[in-house]
Design a protein around this motif. Structure first.
Motif, PDB file in Angstrom:
ATOM      1  N   LEU A 101      -5.197   5.703   2.317  1.00 21.83           N
ATOM      2  CA  LEU A 101      -4.496   4.294   1.908  1.00 21.83           C
ATOM      3  C   LEU A 101      -4.985   4.281   0.866  1.00 21.83           C
ATOM      4  O   LEU A 101      -6.514   4.049   0.624  1.00 21.83           O
ATOM      5  N   THR A 102      -3.630   3.502  -0.153  1.00 21.87           N
ATOM      6  CA  THR A 102      -4.527   3.107  -1.220  1.00 21.87           C
ATOM      7  C   THR A 102      -3.436   1.563  -1.743  1.00 21.87           C
ATOM      8  O   THR A 102      -2.340   1.407  -1.333  1.00 21.87           O
ATOM      9  N   LEU A 106       0.590  -0.759  -0.407  1.00 19.56           N
ATOM     10  CA  LEU A 106       0.041   0.632   0.021  1.00 19.56           C
ATOM     11  C   LEU A 106       0.991   1.477   0.381  1.00 19.56           C
ATOM     12  O   LEU A 106       2.072   0.997   0.388  1.00 19.56           O
ATOM     13  N   TYR A 107       0.343   2.222  -0.796  1.00 11.33           N
ATOM     14  CA  TYR A 107       1.048   3.508  -0.073  1.00 11.33           C
ATOM     15  C   TYR A 107      -0.149   4.754   0.335  1.00 11.33           C
ATOM     16  O   TYR A 107      -1.497   4.509   0.848  1.00 11.33           O
ATOM     17  N   ALA A 108       0.748   5.519   1.567  1.00 11.77           N
ATOM     18  CA  ALA A 108      -0.024   6.570   2.025  1.00 11.77           C
ATOM     19  C   ALA A 108       0.559   8.333   1.700  1.00 11.77           C
ATOM     20  O   ALA A 108       0.977   7.582   1.509  1.00 11.77           O
ATOM     21  N   GLU A 109      -0.894   8.685   1.783  1.00 13.60           N
ATOM     22  CA  GLU A 109      -0.327   9.718   1.550  1.00 13.60           C
ATOM     23  C   GLU A 109      -1.203  10.538   2.525  1.00 13.60           C
ATOM     24  O   GLU A 109      -2.319  10.932   2.768  1.00 13.60           O
ATOM     25  N   SER A 117      -4.247   9.731   7.267  1.00  9.68           N
ATOM     26  CA  SER A 117      -3.600   9.870   6.260  1.00  9.68           C
ATOM     27  C   SER A 117      -4.464   8.651   5.308  1.00  9.68           C
ATOM     28  O   SER A 117      -5.417   8.161   5.535  1.00  9.68           O
ATOM     29  N   SER A 153       9.221   6.135   2.525  1.00 14.11           N
ATOM     30  CA  SER A 153       8.905   7.381   2.285  1.00 14.11           C
ATOM     31  C   SER A 153       9.619   8.771   1.898  1.00 14.11           C
ATOM     32  O   SER A 153      10.699   8.926   2.167  1.00 14.11           O
ATOM     33  N   GLU A 213       4.442   1.161   1.827  1.00  6.61           N
ATOM     34  CA  GLU A 213       4.368  -0.214   2.763  1.00  6.61           C
ATOM     35  C   GLU A 213       4.571  -1.901   1.749  1.00  6.61           C
ATOM     36  O   GLU A 213       3.503  -1.416   1.559  1.00  6.61           O
ATOM     37  N   ASN A 222      -0.639   7.685  15.301  1.00  4.99           N
ATOM     38  CA  ASN A 222      -1.617   8.497  14.170  1.00  4.99           C
ATOM     39  C   ASN A 222      -2.205   9.998  15.142  1.00  4.99           C
ATOM     40  O   ASN A 222      -2.621  10.803  15.284  1.00  4.99           O
ATOM     41  N   TRP A 250       4.303  10.583   1.124  1.00  6.23           N
ATOM     42  CA  TRP A 250       4.377   9.787   0.970  1.00  6.23           C
ATOM     43  C   TRP A 250       4.563   8.396   1.379  1.00  6.23           C
ATOM     44  O   TRP A 250       6.055   8.700   1.619  1.00  6.23           O
TER      45      TRP A 250
END
Length: 97
Positions: free
Chosen positions: A90-91, A5-8, A88, A41, A55, A76, A52
């Protein structure tokens, strides 16, 4: 199957350095997790407020263990007032074979 995944998120104006420090400290802990394969990151080139995180976890069990880590909730909670989003974004990604 790997969990990727990626978090932004976007740092509030003036909070970029605080977010970067918080993220560096958190990344060091996550990278020590047995099931973590990558935790990288970034900031967007030309926009240091845009963060971004990419992970990768060994599998769903490793990802669930990550979510239960004792340092996740404090991270968090500390991040929330420093970013524009509520949390965040998440994708989750599926790797092409």
């Amino acid at each position: 199957m790997k969990k990727t995944l990626y978090a932004e998120f976007t740092a509030r104006e003036g909070a970029e350095a605080d977010v970067a420090l918080l993220l560096r400290e958190y990344a060091a802990k996550v990278r020590e997790e047995e099931g973590n394969l990558a935790f990288d990151s970034y900031t967007r080139a030309g926009d240091p407020r845009a963060f971004w995180i990419f992970e990768v976890y060994r599998d769903e069990d490793a990802f669930q263990a990550h979510l239960k880590a004792p340092y996740g909730a404090p991270f968090n909670a500390a991040l929330a007032p420093l970013i524009e989003e509520d949390a965040s974004v998440l994708t989750f990604l599926d790797q092409l074979e």
